[in-house]
Scaffold this motif. Structure first.
Motif, PDB file in Angstrom:
ATOM      1  N   ALA A   1     -19.606  30.101 -56.544  1.00  0.00           N
ATOM      2  CA  ALA A   1     -19.168  28.844 -55.626  1.00  0.00           C
ATOM      3  C   ALA A   1     -18.592  27.754 -56.346  1.00  0.00           C
ATOM      4  CB  ALA A   1     -20.247  28.539 -54.765  1.00  0.00           C
ATOM      5  N   ALA A   2     -19.591  27.577 -57.726  1.00  0.00           N
ATOM      6  CA  ALA A   2     -18.926  26.501 -58.757  1.00  0.00           C
ATOM      7  C   ALA A   2     -17.630  26.464 -59.056  1.00  0.00           C
ATOM      8  CB  ALA A   2     -20.355  26.443 -59.665  1.00  0.00           C
ATOM      9  N   THR A   3     -16.979  27.915 -59.081  1.00  0.00           N
ATOM     10  CA  THR A   3     -15.817  27.735 -59.619  1.00  0.00           C
ATOM     11  C   THR A   3     -14.632  27.553 -58.569  1.00  0.00           C
ATOM     12  OG1 THR A   3     -15.560  30.233 -59.295  1.00  0.00           O
ATOM     13  CG2 THR A   3     -16.774  29.307 -61.129  1.00  0.00           C
ATOM     14  N   ILE A   4     -15.037  27.498 -57.132  1.00  0.00           N
ATOM     15  CA  ILE A   4     -13.887  27.454 -56.171  1.00  0.00           C
ATOM     16  C   ILE A   4     -13.340  26.057 -56.067  1.00  0.00           C
ATOM     17  CG2 ILE A   4     -13.657  27.636 -53.817  1.00  0.00           C
ATOM     18  CD1 ILE A   4     -15.803  29.698 -53.955  1.00  0.00           C
ATOM     19  N   ALA A   5     -12.030  25.820 -56.070  1.00  0.00           N
ATOM     20  CA  ALA A   5     -11.404  24.605 -56.128  1.00  0.00           C
ATOM     21  C   ALA A   5     -10.992  24.312 -54.667  1.00  0.00           C
ATOM     22  CB  ALA A   5     -10.263  24.443 -57.206  1.00  0.00           C
ATOM     23  N   LEU A   6     -11.184  23.317 -54.059  1.00  0.00           N
ATOM     24  CA  LEU A   6     -10.766  22.967 -52.761  1.00  0.00           C
ATOM     25  C   LEU A   6      -9.658  21.782 -52.834  1.00  0.00           C
ATOM     26  CD1 LEU A   6     -14.294  23.632 -50.851  1.00  0.00           C
ATOM     27  CD2 LEU A   6     -12.336  25.121 -51.073  1.00  0.00           C
ATOM     28  N   ASP A   7      -8.677  21.924 -52.228  1.00  0.00           N
ATOM     29  CA  ASP A   7      -7.632  20.796 -52.312  1.00  0.00           C
ATOM     30  C   ASP A   7      -8.075  19.841 -51.155  1.00  0.00           C
ATOM     31  OD1 ASP A   7      -6.440  21.758 -50.086  1.00  0.00           O
ATOM     32  OD2 ASP A   7      -4.799  22.857 -51.193  1.00  0.00           O
ATOM     33  N   GLU A   8      -7.367  18.734 -51.395  1.00  0.00           N
ATOM     34  CA  GLU A   8      -7.828  17.509 -50.538  1.00  0.00           C
ATOM     35  C   GLU A   8      -7.343  18.085 -49.041  1.00  0.00           C
ATOM     36  OE1 GLU A   8      -8.901  14.786 -50.953  1.00  0.00           O
ATOM     37  OE2 GLU A   8      -9.365  15.374 -52.925  1.00  0.00           O
ATOM     38  N   ALA A   9      -6.172  18.845 -48.714  1.00  0.00           N
ATOM     39  CA  ALA A   9      -5.855  19.347 -47.363  1.00  0.00           C
ATOM     40  C   ALA A   9      -7.064  20.302 -46.908  1.00  0.00           C
ATOM     41  CB  ALA A   9      -4.493  20.048 -47.559  1.00  0.00           C
ATOM     42  N   THR A  10      -7.496  21.024 -47.757  1.00  0.00           N
ATOM     43  CA  THR A  10      -8.461  21.764 -47.405  1.00  0.00           C
ATOM     44  C   THR A  10      -9.904  21.091 -46.882  1.00  0.00           C
ATOM     45  OG1 THR A  10      -7.587  23.732 -48.679  1.00  0.00           O
ATOM     46  CG2 THR A  10     -10.099  23.983 -47.870  1.00  0.00           C
TER      47      THR A  10
END
Length: 288
Positions: A272-281
């Motif tokens: 989970a530490a490698t998951i990028a979530l963008d601003e929209a998400t």
């Protein structure tokens, strides 16, 4: 596996650590429990959360056997409750100063340590009514902190944290040099947002427990939220991983200690530490 780092008690540790409580489920399979711990270290975990009341010393004994000084793992324990294996709950309140000291000594013995790097004072300001202090267990935080500071001065503990604490009590405790706070907190349980902001401002690590909600029957679970499920599909992750990743994105001082007794779940949690979530998400998640 890349695991970003964050500060805890003057040291940089993996932002996704390991909560050892679930290992008590493997009390009949010690080898399997030890294998999970050793796998965590192999994957770069250097922040492990425990307590003497996890399995009545069983989990601390696993840590003593599985970890060596060369692993350089920061062990964080807690006091304020003692094992109660025959009671209605596996923990009974132990809030009085002399009980806090006895609990530290019990942790030192079962962990095989001369000094515990961080010890959290588990209060009962928030949390289930069944685990609230009553009678002589209602103790002023100043009296508790005086004992914790004495234990720190004696070198038995390295630093002091708080758990199950209110905003008012944290404010009162700040002069003691609090290094972390553990409260129930997740995407679906954000009552402590003001407390989190204070921790961020004071550079205190925020270490949420029940990071995926569902702490009691009928309580919301992060993994059931449509926005979480949609985000997971979009980024190729599981809903649980998205729930953990949201916490890491939400504040820079968040350190996670998801617990599991399964090596596969352990690896998924660390990923989970490698998951990028963008601003929209992130906006969609917070909007529900």
């Amino acid at each position: 596996m890349h695991n970003p780092r964050g500060p805890l008690a003057g040291r940089a540790v993996s932002r996704v650590g390991y909560g050892a409580m679930q290992l008590r489920r493997l009390h009949r399979d010690r080898a399997a429990a030890l294998a999970v711990l050793r796998r965590a270290v192999e994957l770069g975990v250097d922040h492990v959360d425990t307590a003497q009341f996890y399995g009545n010393g069983f989990v601390n004994g696993l840590l003593r056997e599985a970890l060596s000084p060369c692993d350089n793992v920061m062990v964080v324990s807690k006091v304020g409750g003692d094992p109660d294996p025959d009671g209605p709950h596996p923990i009974r309140m132990a809030q009085r100063p002399e009980q806090l000291r006895a609990s530290v000594e019990d942790n030192l013995a079962s962990l095989g340590l001369d000094r515990i790097p961080v010890v959290n004072l588990r209060r009962t300001d928030v949390g289930p009514a069944a685990l609230r202090a009553q009678g002589d267990q209602v103790v002023d935080v100043d009296d508790q902190l005086a004992e914790m500071i004495a234990l720190r001065d004696e070198g038995k503990i390295g630093a002091i944290g708080l758990s199950a604490v209110s905003l008012e009590v944290l404010r009162r405790a700040l002069p003691a040099g609090i290094v972390c706070v553990q409260n129930a907190y997740s995407l679906v349980a954000r009552d402590d947002e003001d407390l989190l902001r204070l921790c961020t401002a004071e550079r205190i690590a925020w270490v949420p427990y029940f990071p995926l909600g569902g702490e009691a029957p009928g309580r919301a679970k992060v993994t059931d939220q449509p926005a979480v499920v949609a985000a997971a599909e979009a980024v190729g992750a599981t809903p649980a991983q998205v729930g953990l990743a949201w916490l890491l994105h939400h504040a820079p001082n968040v350190l996670l200690i998801p617990g599991t007794a399964d090596a596969g779940h352990l690896e998924a949690n660390l990923a989970a530490a490698t998951i990028a979530l963008d601003e929209a998400t992130l906006s969609a998640l917070e909007a529900g």
